[in-house]
Write an enzyme that holds these catalytic residues in place. Structure first.
Site, mmCIF file in Angstrom:
data_model
loop_
_atom_site.group_PDB
_atom_site.id
_atom_site.type_symbol
_atom_site.label_atom_id
_atom_site.label_comp_id
_atom_site.label_asym_id
_atom_site.label_seq_id
_atom_site.Cartn_x
_atom_site.Cartn_y
_atom_site.Cartn_z
ATOM 1 N N TRP A 38 0.832 -1.210 0.000
ATOM 2 C CA TRP A 38 0.000 0.000 0.000
ATOM 3 C C TRP A 38 0.860 1.250 0.000
ATOM 4 C CZ3 TRP A 38 -4.201 -1.356 -1.998
ATOM 5 C CH2 TRP A 38 -4.840 -2.543 -1.643
ATOM 6 N N ASP A 93 -1.972 6.699 6.256
ATOM 7 C CA ASP A 93 -2.982 5.750 5.779
ATOM 8 C C ASP A 93 -3.280 4.791 6.933
ATOM 9 O OD1 ASP A 93 -4.442 3.716 4.622
ATOM 10 O OD2 ASP A 93 -2.997 3.244 3.042
ATOM 11 N N LYS A 104 -12.395 -1.819 6.319
ATOM 12 C CA LYS A 104 -11.570 -2.654 7.197
ATOM 13 C C LYS A 104 -11.961 -2.521 8.673
ATOM 14 C CE LYS A 104 -8.654 -3.490 3.635
ATOM 15 N NZ LYS A 104 -7.808 -2.401 3.102
HETATM 16 C C1 LIG Z 1 -7.103 -2.012 1.856
HETATM 17 C C2 LIG Z 1 -6.105 -0.952 1.976
HETATM 18 C C3 LIG Z 1 -5.986 0.071 1.022
HETATM 19 C C4 LIG Z 1 -6.812 0.128 -0.247
HETATM 20 O O1 LIG Z 1 -8.072 0.564 0.024
HETATM 21 P P1 LIG Z 1 -9.149 0.793 -1.162
HETATM 22 O O2 LIG Z 1 -10.281 1.378 -0.376
HETATM 23 O O3 LIG Z 1 -9.436 -0.540 -1.740
HETATM 24 O O4 LIG Z 1 -8.574 1.722 -2.137
HETATM 25 C C5 LIG Z 1 -5.034 1.050 1.241
HETATM 26 N N1 LIG Z 1 -4.254 1.031 2.321
HETATM 27 C C6 LIG Z 1 -4.325 0.049 3.252
HETATM 28 C C7 LIG Z 1 -3.420 0.091 4.433
HETATM 29 C C8 LIG Z 1 -5.247 -0.967 3.108
HETATM 30 O O5 LIG Z 1 -5.335 -1.940 4.023
#
Ligand SMILES: *Cc1c(COP(=O)(O)O)cnc(C)c1O
Length: 354
Positions: A100, A167, A191
């Site tokens: 990511w 993030d 998540k």
């Molecule tokens: C799942 C995830 C993403 C991607 O998220 P999307 O909503 O599918 O774009 C980005 N960063 C992390 C840490 C993730 O776990």
């Protein structure tokens, strides 16, 4: 039978949230209309959006501190570029802790210089780099707090003169942190908060408006803030479910209460991984994620039995990501300690059989 859902995302949500969300699709709070057939400008939905935004700030301890919470679309992946679009004038620093982070770096390179301040790539991202130097003159430093795929988590955040962008897609609302150390936090809902389709962005307003480029409206945080997160039709269902999950978390006692449960779950599985010779952990011990536990089976001949036992017990979503292999137990907020107990019992049963 309801399964034990260890899926990495989209993932488990509280059962009572699911029920309420399902009811609202038929009829929202006795108004004779469905949540998804009313105007987003109706007082019912405006109230939902405002509640979701204020709960997010309240739970993070950021109310009245110059932050704004937005529920946007395009996933965390859209934020990889939106953050750079809004904040990157010349140079930004990125900590490369896995898939990511790399995707965020790729997007940011379209807008300016990207300095990789450190990387754990040489060990396939099984640890979090520490003690690296942060260069001066960065527009911001970007981190990924929890590496969903590799099962590592930043425990101590670097002190930086540059604004911190993080993030937190896979560990937001899971542990206590001083959230004022961050200037921008983003997290895809799917998540720990709600269904896919919305992304929470929490931004300190005084970091905005400093880049010289023109920003398209849909990517401009200032416009979304000015429009109270309703510049265009927001994703009403994901926002509603996120609001319900945040309310559920607040009623439970907020982040301190869920953190205690999350630590119990993590301790339970990691102590089994460490004591049981049939399994070995993937991530470096001091960097282990409380959300995603990655591990391998040491004796391949036992794999079939393990998979079979898991299936019989109703365990779902345990396969590791293809770039790591092995197994990954994702233990987001709504997963019960009991579910982790079921998995751990199977792990010890396998040791007895092996
Ligand atoms: C799942 C995830 C993403 C991607 O998220 P999307 O909503 O599918 O774009 C980005 N960063 C992390 C840490 C993730 O776990």
């Amino acid at each position: 039978m309801k399964k034990h859902n260890f899926s990495a995302g989209p993932c488990i949500l509280p059962q009572e949230v699911m029920k309420k969300a399902a009811e609202a699709v038929i009829e929202l709070d006795g108004i004779g209309l469905s949540l998804i057939e009313i105007s987003h400008r109706s007082k019912e939905f405006v109230t939902i959006m405002e509640k979701a935004r204020s709960l997010a700030l309240e739970l993070l301890g950021l109310e009245g501190k110059g932050y704004s919470a937005l529920f946007l679309q395009g996933g965390a992946s859209m934020q990889f570029l939106a953050t750079a679009y809004n904040l990157l004038e010349t140079r930004a620093g990125y900590l490369n802790t896995g898939t990511w982070s790399l995707k965020a770096i790729k997007e940011a390179r379209l807008f300016g210089d990207v300095i990789e301040v450190a990387s754990s790539q040489e060990k396939n991202y099984n640890f979090i780099p520490k003690g690296y130097k942060i260069p001066d003159g960065l527009d911001y430093l970007h981190l990924t707090s929890n590496n969903t795929i590799f099962g590592t988590q930043i425990k101590e955040f670097p002190k930086s003169n540059a604004p911190l962008v993080c993030d937190m897609s896979s560990d937001i609302f899971s542990r206590q942190l001083d959230f004022t150390q961050f200037d921008l936090i983003y997290a895809g809902a799917q998540k720990n908060m709600g269904p896919a389709g919305t992304t929470l962005v929490v931004v300190k307003e005084d970091i905005l408006g400093k880049v010289t480029r023109k920003i398209p409206s849909m990517l401009d945080y200032k416009i979304h803030i000015a429009k109270d997160s309703m510049f265009n039709t927001p994703p009403v269902f994901p926002v509603y479910v996120s609001m319900l999950t945040l309310q559920w978390l607040k009623d439970l006692g907020g982040i301190p209460a869920i953190e205690e449960i999350n630590e119990k779950k993590a301790n339970l599985i990691y102590s089994e991984i460490d004591l049981n010779p049939v399994f070995s952990g993937y991530a470096a011990k001091e960097d282990r994620s409380t959300m995603n536990a990655t591990f391998n089976i040491t004796d391949d001949t036992l794999k079939e039995t393990f998979d079979k036992l898991c299936k019989e017990a109703g365990i779902n979503g345990l396969n590791g990501h293809r770039s790591v292999g092995g197994y990954r137990a994702s233990m987001y907020n709504a997963l019960s300690l009991e579910s982790v107990g079921v998995l751990v019992d199977i792990m010890s049963e396998l040791e007895r059989k092996g």
